[in-house]
Design an enzyme around this catalytic site. Structure first.
Site, PDB file in Angstrom:
ATOM      1  N   ASP A 170     -35.209  84.667 -29.906  1.00  0.00           N
ATOM      2  CA  ASP A 170     -35.698  83.338 -29.531  1.00  0.00           C
ATOM      3  C   ASP A 170     -36.322  83.342 -28.144  1.00  0.00           C
ATOM      4  O   ASP A 170     -37.356  82.701 -27.912  1.00  0.00           O
ATOM      5  CB  ASP A 170     -34.563  82.309 -29.612  1.00  0.00           C
ATOM      6  CG  ASP A 170     -33.341  82.693 -28.785  1.00  0.00           C
ATOM      7  OD1 ASP A 170     -33.158  83.894 -28.464  1.00  0.00           O
ATOM      8  OD2 ASP A 170     -32.538  81.792 -28.462  1.00  0.00           O
TER       9      ASP A 170
ATOM     10  N   THR B 263     -28.039  75.071 -29.308  1.00  0.00           N
ATOM     11  CA  THR B 263     -26.610  75.357 -29.308  1.00  0.00           C
ATOM     12  C   THR B 263     -26.211  75.995 -27.975  1.00  0.00           C
ATOM     13  O   THR B 263     -25.156  75.700 -27.410  1.00  0.00           O
ATOM     14  CB  THR B 263     -26.246  76.297 -30.464  1.00  0.00           C
ATOM     15  OG1 THR B 263     -26.742  75.734 -31.677  1.00  0.00           O
ATOM     16  CG2 THR B 263     -24.750  76.485 -30.568  1.00  0.00           C
TER      17      THR B 263
ATOM     18  N   ASN C 254     -29.458  75.092 -36.341  1.00  0.00           N
ATOM     19  CA  ASN C 254     -30.565  74.707 -37.212  1.00  0.00           C
ATOM     20  C   ASN C 254     -31.536  75.851 -37.432  1.00  0.00           C
ATOM     21  O   ASN C 254     -31.662  76.742 -36.592  1.00  0.00           O
ATOM     22  CB  ASN C 254     -31.342  73.523 -36.623  1.00  0.00           C
ATOM     23  CG  ASN C 254     -30.542  72.239 -36.588  1.00  0.00           C
ATOM     24  OD1 ASN C 254     -30.337  71.656 -35.533  1.00  0.00           O
ATOM     25  ND2 ASN C 254     -30.083  71.782 -37.735  1.00  0.00           N
TER      26      ASN C 254
ATOM     27  N   ASP D  20     -34.829  76.502 -23.201  1.00  0.00           N
ATOM     28  CA  ASP D  20     -34.652  76.189 -24.616  1.00  0.00           C
ATOM     29  C   ASP D  20     -33.277  75.561 -24.781  1.00  0.00           C
ATOM     30  O   ASP D  20     -32.249  76.213 -24.555  1.00  0.00           O
ATOM     31  CB  ASP D  20     -34.771  77.471 -25.448  1.00  0.00           C
ATOM     32  CG  ASP D  20     -34.806  77.195 -26.947  1.00  0.00           C
ATOM     33  OD1 ASP D  20     -34.486  76.064 -27.369  1.00  0.00           O
ATOM     34  OD2 ASP D  20     -35.139  78.125 -27.712  1.00  0.00           O
TER      35      ASP D  20
ATOM     36  N   ASP E 192     -37.646  80.013 -37.626  1.00  0.00           N
ATOM     37  CA  ASP E 192     -36.872  80.309 -36.421  1.00  0.00           C
ATOM     38  C   ASP E 192     -35.419  79.949 -36.682  1.00  0.00           C
ATOM     39  O   ASP E 192     -35.083  78.770 -36.833  1.00  0.00           O
ATOM     40  CB  ASP E 192     -37.415  79.520 -35.230  1.00  0.00           C
ATOM     41  CG  ASP E 192     -36.555  79.695 -33.994  1.00  0.00           C
ATOM     42  OD1 ASP E 192     -36.260  80.854 -33.642  1.00  0.00           O
ATOM     43  OD2 ASP E 192     -36.164  78.674 -33.386  1.00  0.00           O
TER      44      ASP E 192
END
Length: 252
Positions: free
Chosen positions: A107, A130, A11, A127, A6
């Site tokens: 995502d 960032t 990250n 979620d 992912d």
């Protein structure tokens, strides 16, 4: 075993899934300047570190298009398998009701697919990375839409770099909501403020849905924020890896 990747803006989350079991997981830094060989070395090191052998499939979701081809080549070098990349033409089983389904980030698709299969509906998924995203599924599992706003670290970085006296801080809740110094005031604004935002969105989402919803929080900062919310929230750090595994199985 399946290697699930992912790709986020900060990250890259890696997960190895065997059937329905998450064998191991880890994180790499996202760097669009690295080559396929550099990422191949990192993927190989990750698998060796966790003593993983026998990868027989790879799936990638990404919000960083510039890395898609690089990671696909890297995964091929390491595993010998061509990665399935979540996008148009990939079966997800998700009915997307937004104005332009092609705009929906991979995502958010993956998180919604996992929530639809794992939890009672309707569902709200936050979620926290960032960016902070919120997704809403109705009782039939339709993706209705959601919210996107700046993530906690993104906001704090902008605050620290845009002011002369405010520093970078760690993201933990202060002892009291009313901060008595700059650091605690910033922590309260960042952590408690974000928790209040989630609580407010939950109330408004549920009002629009006309019923209570299951609320799931994921992402690197999910736990730190969720435990300061007033609503009942499920913390699921592996939601996107689970979603990738579900999508991979749907496409076999």
């Amino acid at each position: 075993m399946l290697l699930a990747i992912d790709v986020g803006n900060t990250n890259i989350v890696l997960g190895v899934v065997d059937g329905d079991t998450l064998v191991t997981s880890g994180r790499l830094s996202t760097n669009i300047l690295e080559t396929d060989e550099e990422y191949a070395m990192k993927l190989q090191a990750f698998l060796r570190l966790h003593r993983v052998n026998g990868i027989d499939g790879v799936i990638i979701s990404s919000v960083v298009p510039a890395l898609n081809a690089t990671l696909k080549r890297a995964a091929k070098i390491v595993t010998g398998h061509t990665a399935l990349v979540v996008g148009p033409g990939v079966k997800t089983g998700l009915s997307i009701k937004i104005d332009d389904p092609a705009q929906l980030g991979a995502d958010m698709v993956v998180g919604a697919v996992a929530a639809k299969e794992k939890y009672p509906l309707p569902a709200i998924i936050f979620d926290l990375g960032t960016a902070t995203t919120g997704s809403v599924l109705d009782r039939d599992g339709n993706f209705l839409g959601g919210i996107i706003t700046a993530g906690v670290k993104t906001s704090l970085t902008a605050l620290a770099t845009g002011t002369a006296l405010l520093p970078q801080i760690d993201i933990t809740a202060p002892k009291n909501v009313i901060g008595t110094n700059s650091i605690d005031s910033m922590k309260s604004g960042a952590v408690i403020g974000t928790a209040c935002m989630l609580d407010g969105f939950i109330d408004r989402f549920e009002a629009q849905l006309g019923e209570k919803a299951t609320v799931i929080v994921t992402g690197g900062l999910g736990k730190a924020i969720a435990k300061n919310c007033t609503h009942d929230i499920i913390i699921d750090n592996n939601l996107l890896i689970d979603g990738l595994a579900i999508i991979y199985r749907k496409n076999q």
